[in-house]
Design an enzyme around this catalytic site. Structure first.
Site, PDB file in Angstrom:
ATOM      1  N   THR A 256       0.667  -1.252  -0.087  1.00  0.00           N
ATOM      2  CA  THR A 256       0.063   0.154  -0.088  1.00  0.00           C
ATOM      3  C   THR A 256       0.742   1.284  -0.128  1.00  0.00           C
ATOM      4  O   THR A 256       1.340   1.712  -0.855  1.00  0.00           O
ATOM      5  CB  THR A 256      -0.886  -0.103   1.158  1.00  0.00           C
ATOM      6  OG1 THR A 256      -0.424  -0.027   2.471  1.00  0.00           O
ATOM      7  CG2 THR A 256      -1.915  -1.081   1.227  1.00  0.00           C
TER       8      THR A 256
ATOM      9  N   LYS B 258       3.942  -7.175   3.752  1.00  0.00           N
ATOM     10  CA  LYS B 258       3.642  -5.442   3.402  1.00  0.00           C
ATOM     11  C   LYS B 258       3.596  -4.820   4.663  1.00  0.00           C
ATOM     12  O   LYS B 258       3.076  -5.472   5.891  1.00  0.00           O
ATOM     13  CB  LYS B 258       2.478  -5.491   2.572  1.00  0.00           C
ATOM     14  CG  LYS B 258       1.318  -5.468   3.095  1.00  0.00           C
ATOM     15  CD  LYS B 258       0.130  -4.684   3.441  1.00  0.00           C
ATOM     16  CE  LYS B 258       0.756  -3.170   3.778  1.00  0.00           C
ATOM     17  NZ  LYS B 258      -0.208  -2.406   4.403  1.00  0.00           N
TER      18      LYS B 258
ATOM     19  N   THR C 179      -1.895  -3.367  10.549  1.00  0.00           N
ATOM     20  CA  THR C 179      -1.638  -3.322   8.887  1.00  0.00           C
ATOM     21  C   THR C 179      -0.443  -4.223   8.255  1.00  0.00           C
ATOM     22  O   THR C 179       0.111  -3.478   7.621  1.00  0.00           O
ATOM     23  CB  THR C 179      -1.878  -2.150   8.353  1.00  0.00           C
ATOM     24  OG1 THR C 179      -3.078  -1.418   8.733  1.00  0.00           O
ATOM     25  CG2 THR C 179      -2.306  -2.328   6.559  1.00  0.00           C
TER      26      THR C 179
ATOM     27  N   GLU D  46       6.207   4.727   7.461  1.00  0.00           N
ATOM     28  CA  GLU D  46       5.754   5.970   6.813  1.00  0.00           C
ATOM     29  C   GLU D  46       6.427   7.075   7.070  1.00  0.00           C
ATOM     30  O   GLU D  46       6.429   7.604   8.081  1.00  0.00           O
ATOM     31  CB  GLU D  46       4.170   5.969   6.947  1.00  0.00           C
ATOM     32  CG  GLU D  46       3.217   5.271   6.394  1.00  0.00           C
ATOM     33  CD  GLU D  46       1.804   5.371   6.610  1.00  0.00           C
ATOM     34  OE1 GLU D  46       1.533   6.094   7.456  1.00  0.00           O
ATOM     35  OE2 GLU D  46       1.048   4.629   5.915  1.00  0.00           O
TER      36      GLU D  46
ATOM     37  N   ASN E 295      -0.437  10.727   6.660  1.00  0.00           N
ATOM     38  CA  ASN E 295      -1.574  10.257   7.292  1.00  0.00           C
ATOM     39  C   ASN E 295      -2.584  11.294   7.655  1.00  0.00           C
ATOM     40  O   ASN E 295      -3.757  10.927   8.027  1.00  0.00           O
ATOM     41  CB  ASN E 295      -1.058   9.437   8.693  1.00  0.00           C
ATOM     42  CG  ASN E 295      -0.449   8.106   8.650  1.00  0.00           C
ATOM     43  OD1 ASN E 295      -1.160   7.234   7.897  1.00  0.00           O
ATOM     44  ND2 ASN E 295       0.860   8.230   9.010  1.00  0.00           N
TER      45      ASN E 295
ATOM     46  N   THR F 233      -8.719  10.232   1.912  1.00  0.00           N
ATOM     47  CA  THR F 233      -9.378  10.917   0.750  1.00  0.00           C
ATOM     48  C   THR F 233      -8.381  11.151  -0.529  1.00  0.00           C
ATOM     49  O   THR F 233      -7.149  10.827  -0.402  1.00  0.00           O
ATOM     50  CB  THR F 233      -9.746  12.339   1.180  1.00  0.00           C
ATOM     51  OG1 THR F 233      -8.912  12.909   1.753  1.00  0.00           O
ATOM     52  CG2 THR F 233     -11.071  11.777   1.838  1.00  0.00           C
TER      53      THR F 233
END
Lengths: 419, 419
Positions: B171, B198, B209, B292, B414, B419
């Site tokens: 992702t 992942k 996740t 991230e 984040n 969106t």
């Protein structure tokens, strides 16, 4: 609580509002020039006292001293410094905390055992003790001046001193957290409550770098004060989370000197309790609003929980989630992250029953997303204050937690705090 | 572990390296065009299988299906999509997960109960099921082509298919996480192990996740596989933390089809166990490195703990502290925050005994700061990989956790994921 329901009203004066209390703040140059960094709070008579402390296994040196000095439930002065936490520096730290208490005690002519000590700032660096003790001497002199003026009826400067004390306990705080209330009693007479707090970064349920000092001229025994303070802290300071870290230095102290000379009836005592809780909530909300680099304030209300503890865990877990906080910053109606944070809170509930609301907008019902107006959601998230509510539909208990968003500013501030 | 100690060696091929396994990835346009987003892993024969799942109370729909289908310890295919988590969407989600399994089962001519399903992506939004099922059809056709080529001895493209599967499960990942090892056995013959994973954001001890899929041609019963996988995950994936959030979707699966035709002796089995653990650690470290917006990789080693669980709690607590992570980003040798994070980990230790090291530089000893070269500290913190070590001097147990720094980039990513 609506204003109409409150038996008390807001007044000026901070921690010096209650009779017989005085407070000052001075600039001792501990870490910065031109920053108030030593505060002194003093009661003219020995007071009943209560304290609540960090649950971190690593405790700063002044905490041990304060716990020891509060063992008898009595205290007369609190000395506080910012700019150095006096934590993790070994034997030196214990001696420094003791020296702080002894210096204040000598100048204020009270037993050292009646002086409580608190510190906040960087951990693991020996404090510049000379400067701290000099600051305490200056503060003591100034404070005795306030006392004399008070006796002469010239205490119009008392509020200034208390305000400087509120300034002196701040570190990365951007706003002063200071309140005072006045409660008329049913049998005549008035009691007062004053409070100041500091906290912005490293704030978490178990009181991360959070200091709170409350004073009252009500007459209550230490054991009763302790119960009232414990309950108030559990519903306020312990429900604030900025970044999930719990500090080594946190404490909330409450001193009651009985100087109001009012006997509290049952109803008055109930009101007093509510008043203490309300002030703690107000101070706690200010801390959340002042979260390091925060641009938004978040209130999370969890209702319909089986137990109070479940409601608290879930509310705090949502407030503390980096992903929820970043989504709030980005004004993204990502309710999936809200439900996810509830799911790992360690509380019991049925995910298939949960409703999630942003403000008054339902975004998920019975555990799954519903169609909602993205426009309306955006409008709610663009506000400076955002309320998130969950109804678990599993019981009658509820809890509220407060937090803030995670911003670029937070990273900047905390990337270079020590140096 | 040194290379010399290892009984196995690295090879190409990812999850298709073990005999009888094939894998492909296709572009189904679930969330983005030109992104591989449906992966299929297939064993030519029914395999023994084990699974470890998220501990979040809120679980995605495919998790329930996979747990059910794995109840008998048997599986033959895994179908995975990225771009949508298929979580918190009610009845639709259960039906979608079932449709995914049924579609793969029909095309691959295996019982639906032998197909396992995993999803990752946004929560609370119904997946575009048509696109997902179309993707599974395309993937199945491609995979059957691979099988045929394999039978004809033309399987030079197998590694490409496996690599595309590794791409398809990503992702916000910025790098592919794919390994394969080969273990020569003591009685002759060779067994293989392949793995992909992942994970970047929302990574936490209890598997936020995070998806991991391992394949082997070794011959082991499901119960034994389950024990090996559980232990490996506890020391690897569960010791990674990026932001403390635990996802609704995480799982690690291990399939063993026995196709190598090798009987494992005691020594071989011990090596196999070590090999599985090592691969899980390698994949977990890659996840931490790929946190991230991460700019630095952090390894936290805790030694001298009374219990393994204490060592794990402390290592994870430090890795997960926003303040430690921000200090790492700022290259600030703030060891006080490290000790503080240890203190609220919920583990037992004596703060007065703890030594803290950055790399090989002692910054605190017996719970208090020591004089150290700020220059040397800066040099250590400027590296891309930073090791933090604590010696609790309280026992014999130890644990290692992995994480990354907290950066401006994390906040940006984040703040606008949904969106």
């Amino acid at each position: 609580m609506d204003d109409a329901e409150k038996a008390w009203k807001s007044i000026e004066g901070g921690v010096a509002a209650p009779k017989g209390f005085h407070a000052v703040g001075v600039q001792a140059g501990i870490k910065y020039k031109d920053k108030y960094d030593v505060a002194l709070i003093f009661s003219q008579v020995q007071a009943q006292a209560a304290g609540v402390y960090t649950r971190n296994l690593v405790k700063a040196h002044p905490l041990y001293l304060t716990q020891r000095h509060l063992h008898d439930g009595l205290a007369q002065a609190i000395v506080i410094n910012s700019g150095n936490a006096n934590a993790c520096v070994g034997e030196f730290g214990d001696q420094a905390a003791l020296a702080m208490a002894q210096t204040a005690a000598m100048f204020l002519a009270v037993p050292p055992e009646d002086v409580l000590v608190a510190s906040t700032g960087v951990i693991g660096v020996e404090m510049p003790l000379d400067r701290v003790l000099n600051g305490i001497r200056t503060a003591s002199a100034e404070l005795l001046g306030e006392v004399v003026k008070g006796i002469r009826g010239q205490d119009e400067t008392a509020a200034d001193g208390a305000h400087r004390a509120a300034l002196a306990i701040m570190t990365t705080d951007t706003m002063v957290k200071e309140y005072a209330y006045e409660l008329p009693c049913s049998q005549g007479g008035v009691i007062h409550l004053g409070g100041i707090a500091k906290g912005s970064g490293m704030i978490h349920p178990n009181m991360g770098t959070m200091l709170g000092f409350l004073t009252t001229d009500a007459n209550l025994p230490a054991a009763e004060l302790q119960r009232i303070l414990r309950e108030a802290v559990d519903e306020s300071f312990n429900m604030v989370t900025v970044d999930g870290d719990t500090s080594t230095n946190d404490m909330v102290l409450l001193l009651a000197n009985g100087t109001a000379g009012v006997a509290l009836s049952g109803e008055d005592e109930a009101n007093f309790e509510k008043m203490v809780k309300m002030m703690c909530v107000q101070l706690a909300q200010d801390i959340a609003r002042d979260g390091e680099g925060a641009s938004k304030f978040m209130e999370v209300l969890v209702v319909g929980a089986q137990t109070k503890e479940d409601a608290r865990k879930i509310a705090r877990s949502i407030c503390g989630s980096s992903l929820v906080k970043a989504a709030l910053f980005g004004e993204d109606a990502n309710w999936g992250r809200i439900l996810t944070a509830a799911g790992y809170a360690g509380a019991e509930f049925d995910p298939a029953k949960v409703d999630v609301l942003l403000g008054d907008l339902i975004v998920a019902q019975e555990g799954k997303g519903v169609m909602f107006s993205e426009e309306k959601a955006k409008e709610i998230l663009q506000a400076k204050d955002v309320q998130i509510s969950l109804n678990l539909h599993s019981g009658e208990e509820q809890a509220t937690a407060w937090g803030c968003d995670l911003t670029h500013e937070y990273v900047t501030i905390n990337g270079s705090y020590r140096t």
